[in-house]
Design a protein around this motif. Sequence first.
Motif: not given
Lengths: 233, 233
Positions: A67-71, A29-31, A60-61, A75-87
Amino acid sequence: MSAISEFGSDRGVITQLRAYLAQAELPEDGRLPPERDLSDALGVSRTELRKALGTLEAEGQIWRHVGKGTFVGSRPVDSFADIAALAKRTNPAELMRARLIIEPEIARAAALTATPMHLAEMRTCHVRAREAATWRQYESWDNRLHRTVAEAAQNTPLLGLFDTLNALRRAVTWGRLRTTPVKPSPNHHSFAEHEAIISAIENRDMSGAAAAMRTHLQSVERNLLQRQMEAAD
Amino acid sequence: MSAISEFGSDRGVITQLRAYLAQAELPEDGRLPPERDLSDALGVSRTELRKALGTLEAEGQIWRHVGKGTFVGSRPVDSFADIAALAKRTNPAELMRARLIIEPEIARAAALTATPMHLAEMRTCHVRAREAATWRQYESWDNRLHRTVAEAAQNTPLLGLFDTLNALRRAVTWGRLRTTPVKPSPNHHSFAEHEAIISAIENRDMSGAAAAMRTHLQSVERNLLQRQMEAAD
DNA sequence: GTTCAAACCAATTCAACATTGGTTGGATCT
DNA sequence: AGATCCAACCAATGTTGAATTGGTTTGAAC
């Protein structure tokens, strides 16, 4: 301190860091290691390391998160596939625009790949929708018709997107129940429009199918807006 | 046992359960007590309670899930949001076809609604992709460019669909790591194509943007197929 | 052979704790 | 003074293990 490090310390740490990044074997994961460990490993203070990491992030490198770390990488896009959140973040008008963009293209693809079986099912849905005794039944057959068109495109991901859009539609429309208990009138605008869509697909008329679907959705959109205005009493 | 309970025990528990549901004050989420507690409270064995719950579930009045509990109402739409399940049923070629159908329309919409901020970010991604030292970095900026186009369409549901498609792409491509460690050549086909897409959007040329995106994806598709054939050794 | 209680199973939740980037304040050293 | 370092703290996140919960099996009892 030497004269060099006096005005070049940051740059020095940065180059050291770059060397480390080039040499180090990073996990999948490149961490990279936590700041405390890394500063220790490089023999630098955390303050200095953080300054260097800061400029690398600005370039941008790398990207960091508490809490996560350095990568490494962006930065990855927060893919929100959650219908409820999207709605929650959308509204009927926006959803209608999305349908207007997507569904005509699905119809276009369907015109190319629909099998006789698909066409037969579309016809069935069309007839059943006409015969519907209640609005609820009508909507059920209408939904199934649209989904059959999506199935006719014979593309799994595309069908998945269609279903997602549909689920979103239900989630957004939720709470706004249809108040009119009457059944759809026999000359409801949708019937002629559905007919146009189906026959275009039957005739393998891709542009025609897309256009018919667009027309249909536009009239659904008009209907929706009108109902919203009526509901403003 | 009485004659009644001999052939009516289940039904009896069911009516008792219905009475409980009508009377009980359920929490916000409609969750009812665990089976063990409920059977105790109703003075019934768990076996009997579960039979009654079973028929109620078959009737669609409640739904259950291991580890979660039992809830009144209909099971919430999980809505195909399961990317992994979808990914198993599809393949790169089909996915590419879906992208060819969807993304040009997204680009078309973006040409209409893109703000200067979006255009600036597209330019940045374009430049960074050119400068990329590794293929991994290139893909990162390439992804971000495509997503910026989707953001520029300024339509939440559409962006959600794009993200779904992207997640699907990652899931399907997973395992097929790029073996070539070389960085992309400066005249990689994508650079000119990205340029065409961005400038079409800048010029508010909707058809041009759609066409450029289509061209780009078609060349990506060619590239993909070629790589697959190469990998067949 | 049906029913029941107890045990077991796997999915899920929950709470406590460890980790991690970000921040602050005093000590230390030019 | 001023920069740097170090230690402590903060809030977000990850991790781990126990407790919960619907589903299933087992063996005894009737």
